[in-house]
Design a protein around this motif. Structure first.
Motif, PDB file in Angstrom:
ATOM      1  N   GLN A   1       0.823  -1.201   0.000  1.00  0.00           N
ATOM      2  CA  GLN A   1       0.000   0.000   0.000  1.00  0.00           C
ATOM      3  C   GLN A   1       0.862   1.258   0.000  1.00  0.00           C
ATOM      4  N   LEU A   2       0.456   2.227  -0.818  1.00  0.00           N
ATOM      5  CA  LEU A   2       1.153   3.501  -0.907  1.00  0.00           C
ATOM      6  C   LEU A   2       0.298   4.604  -0.286  1.00  0.00           C
ATOM      7  N   SER A   3       0.958   5.506   0.385  1.00  0.00           N
ATOM      8  CA  SER A   3       0.255   6.691   0.882  1.00  0.00           C
ATOM      9  C   SER A   3      -0.014   7.614  -0.297  1.00  0.00           C
ATOM     10  N   ASN A   4      -0.845   8.611  -0.102  1.00  0.00           N
ATOM     11  CA  ASN A   4      -1.129   9.559  -1.181  1.00  0.00           C
ATOM     12  C   ASN A   4       0.143  10.247  -1.660  1.00  0.00           C
ATOM     13  N   GLN A   5       1.024  10.584  -0.730  1.00  0.00           N
ATOM     14  CA  GLN A   5       2.274  11.228  -1.106  1.00  0.00           C
ATOM     15  C   GLN A   5       3.147  10.292  -1.936  1.00  0.00           C
ATOM     16  N   GLN A   6       3.266   9.024  -1.495  1.00  0.00           N
ATOM     17  CA  GLN A   6       4.053   8.056  -2.247  1.00  0.00           C
ATOM     18  C   GLN A   6       3.449   7.812  -3.625  1.00  0.00           C
TER      19      GLN A   6
ATOM     20  N   ALA B   1       1.871   2.506  -8.816  1.00  0.00           N
ATOM     21  CA  ALA B   1       0.906   3.562  -8.515  1.00  0.00           C
ATOM     22  C   ALA B   1      -0.401   3.342  -9.278  1.00  0.00           C
ATOM     23  N   LEU B   2      -0.297   2.931 -10.538  1.00  0.00           N
ATOM     24  CA  LEU B   2      -1.505   2.692 -11.341  1.00  0.00           C
ATOM     25  C   LEU B   2      -2.339   1.550 -10.767  1.00  0.00           C
ATOM     26  N   VAL B   3      -1.662   0.485 -10.346  1.00  0.00           N
ATOM     27  CA  VAL B   3      -2.391  -0.645  -9.755  1.00  0.00           C
ATOM     28  C   VAL B   3      -3.133  -0.192  -8.498  1.00  0.00           C
TER      29      VAL B   3
ATOM     30  N   ARG C   1      -8.264   1.301  -5.806  1.00  0.00           N
ATOM     31  CA  ARG C   1      -9.067   2.285  -5.088  1.00  0.00           C
ATOM     32  C   ARG C   1     -10.289   2.715  -5.904  1.00  0.00           C
ATOM     33  N   MET C   2     -10.150   2.705  -7.232  1.00  0.00           N
ATOM     34  CA  MET C   2     -11.319   2.945  -8.092  1.00  0.00           C
ATOM     35  C   MET C   2     -12.383   1.873  -7.855  1.00  0.00           C
ATOM     36  N   ALA C   3     -11.913   0.611  -7.782  1.00  0.00           N
ATOM     37  CA  ALA C   3     -12.848  -0.495  -7.590  1.00  0.00           C
ATOM     38  C   ALA C   3     -13.581  -0.387  -6.266  1.00  0.00           C
ATOM     39  N   ARG C   4     -12.954   0.286  -5.281  1.00  0.00           N
ATOM     40  CA  ARG C   4     -13.593   0.493  -3.987  1.00  0.00           C
ATOM     41  C   ARG C   4     -14.394   1.804  -3.952  1.00  0.00           C
ATOM     42  N   HIS C   5     -14.487   2.463  -5.119  1.00  0.00           N
ATOM     43  CA  HIS C   5     -15.234   3.729  -5.256  1.00  0.00           C
ATOM     44  C   HIS C   5     -14.680   4.804  -4.334  1.00  0.00           C
TER      45      HIS C   5
END
Length: 294
Positions: free
Chosen positions: A54-59, A76-78, A83-87
């Motif tokens: 898991q990456l933070s928003n900054q990472q 990052a794309l993955v 996160r898109m899939a989790r809406h």
């Protein structure tokens, strides 16, 4: 002849044996560091290549801008796709960068990007970018773009989806002598070496555009081939076939049934879930073919 017992050396239990040489502190330290690196290096490699971390928003923002490490961009794309899939609405801030990455020079990044844009049909610019990617030189990038377009209710990429069900034909990029080949039946990952060509003193590696299994070889070791000559055929992998059949379940046309039927056969190399999906896909296509009310 007799020997005096005094002439035979006697071993006394009280004799102090010289101490065994001990490893120096420096050598012990080097030994410890070497052993630690043997354990640490595989972990660091896994840690840096595992997209599940898991990456933070900054990472995530930093990884998207990391032009020196394409795998960071993929990572990052993955994460954005998941996160898109989790809406998760927060990932919308990176949508403009996702659209821009559709033309990134590294194939693996474009491939991942095409998949990600199918995770949110409300993403601004995604639909248009996917339509452009249908002209990508990579078979897998075009295929992923076509699959993502189905989520938009767009069947424009149907020919590319059908292509995902066909063996990939590998040809020689230049003339040369075949000096090595993989073995028929070998599982090959996308980018894996299928054969090697030698032209004068230069060796060229011929790689597979898809993941799958080497189904046939058209050239043998020692044979000289010309540019464009067929080298091998790669049967598509299970996941690729699965996704293509699911897409055709929704957008397939009667002409597509011929491409679906081979996967309905009860053969050892066709998994049961693939066979069942192929049968359901054919049924869905024929149902759409019937006039309304029947």
């Amino acid at each position: 002849m007799t020997f005096s017992s005094d002439a035979i050396p006697q071993t006394s239990p009280d004799v102090i044996k010289p101490p065994k040489p001990r490893m120096s502190t420096r050598n012990r330290l080097l030994f410890f560091v070497t052993g630690w690196l043997i354990v640490l290096m595989p972990f660091l490699f896994w840690w840096n290549t595992w997209f599940g971390r898991q990456l933070s928003n900054q990472q995530l923002a930093e990884y998207l801008r990391d032009q020196k490490h394409p795998r960071h961009i993929q990572h990052a794309l993955v994460q954005i796709g998941e996160r898109m899939a989790r809406h998760d609405p927060s990932v919308a801030q990176w949508y403009p960068q996702v659209v821009q990455l559709a033309s990134y020079p590294v194939e693996e990044v474009r491939n991942t990007d095409a998949w990600v844009m199918g995770q949110d049909t409300s993403g601004g610019g995604f639909h248009e970018a996917l339509l452009k990617i249908l002209g990508d030189p990579s078979l897998m990038v075009r295929g992923n773009a076509a699959l993502s377009l189905v989520r938009f209710g767009d069947a424009t990429g149907r020919p590319e989806i059908l292509q995902l069900l066909q063996p990939a034909v590998i040809t020689a990029p230049q003339p040369g002598k075949v000096i090595d080949t993989s073995t028929v039946g070998t599982a090959i990952r996308q980018g894996g070496i299928v054969a090697k060509l030698q032209d004068d003193s230069q060796t060229t590696e011929i790689r597979s555009p898809i993941s799958g299994r080497l189904w046939a070889l058209s050239a043998s070791t020692g044979q000289t081939v010309r540019t464009g000559a067929q080298i091998a055929e790669i049967d598509p992998g299970t996941e690729q076939v699965w996704e293509a059949l699911r897409a055709l379940y929704l957008i397939g046309q009667p002409d597509d049934i011929a491409a679906v039927l081979p996967y309905e056969r009860e053969l050892p190399d066709i998994p049961d879930h693939i066979r069942k999906q192929a049968i359901e896909t054919e049924k869905a296509i024929r149902q759409r073919e019937k006039p309304a009310g029947q």
